[in-house]
Design an enzyme around this catalytic site. Sequence first.
Site: not given
Length: 261
Positions: A25-26, A29, A145, A175
């Site tokens: 999915d990078h 971004s 995160y 994750k």
Amino acid sequence: MIGKEIRIERIINRNTNRAVIVPMDHGFSMGQIDGLLDMTKVISDVSDGGANAIVLHKGLVKRGHRKHGRDIGLFIHLSGSTSLNPDPNDKVQVCTVEEAIALGADAVSIHINLGSPNESKMLEIGANVARDCTRWGMPLLTMIYPRGKGIDSFSPQSVGHAVRVAEELGADMIKTNYPGDPEAFRKIVKACSVPVFIAGGEKTGDLESLKIIRDAVSVGGAGVCVGRNAFQREDTRGFVRALCQVVHDNIDPEKALGKKR
């Protein structure tokens, strides 16, 4: 919950209770980045290497649907932000569970950054998505995160807090960052009722990456969600094959790298 159970079986190996997931999915971004320019090829590479699932945004599903070779599980990512935003940690919802079902997803994923200025909005999105996933029997992977001013993103306390938040929101899989210490990670995993995967993080050497992943699964980790550390390799297929041997077969990293071809 039978719908979730059936779909999770397409992602997590029932014999090992582990999975190798490759997020792709990078591009949302970061733009047109190395490794994700030819999506058809890279998806074939990770699939042929033995990965259990990939993560895509909804618009790239048509480039990831393979009409040949080995099948691979599909997560559709529901969160998005760009590096052009002054706060790239501000994730908004860009797809719905219903859209993901229509596109043939086996699961969906969302992204939450604890400690960021927009944490409350991301938590609200996470709660709403979890509700929809329960309604439709869709497994939810929460990528969470600790990220914010003055926060140690890898401390066991911060990582453990993130994992607990995801579990309490209703995640079926989580994750997060690997805290670097196997015993610290063991405590985090033991205190959680759902599978916990470590993030692949920044690109490192082949052997270093595999040793970290070996340490994580040896203490109860469910596997790895590895993106750039997989698709930006010179030999993506071979590295993913070695990675799967470490995760599913408990093969020593050095031996796995020697057998990757």
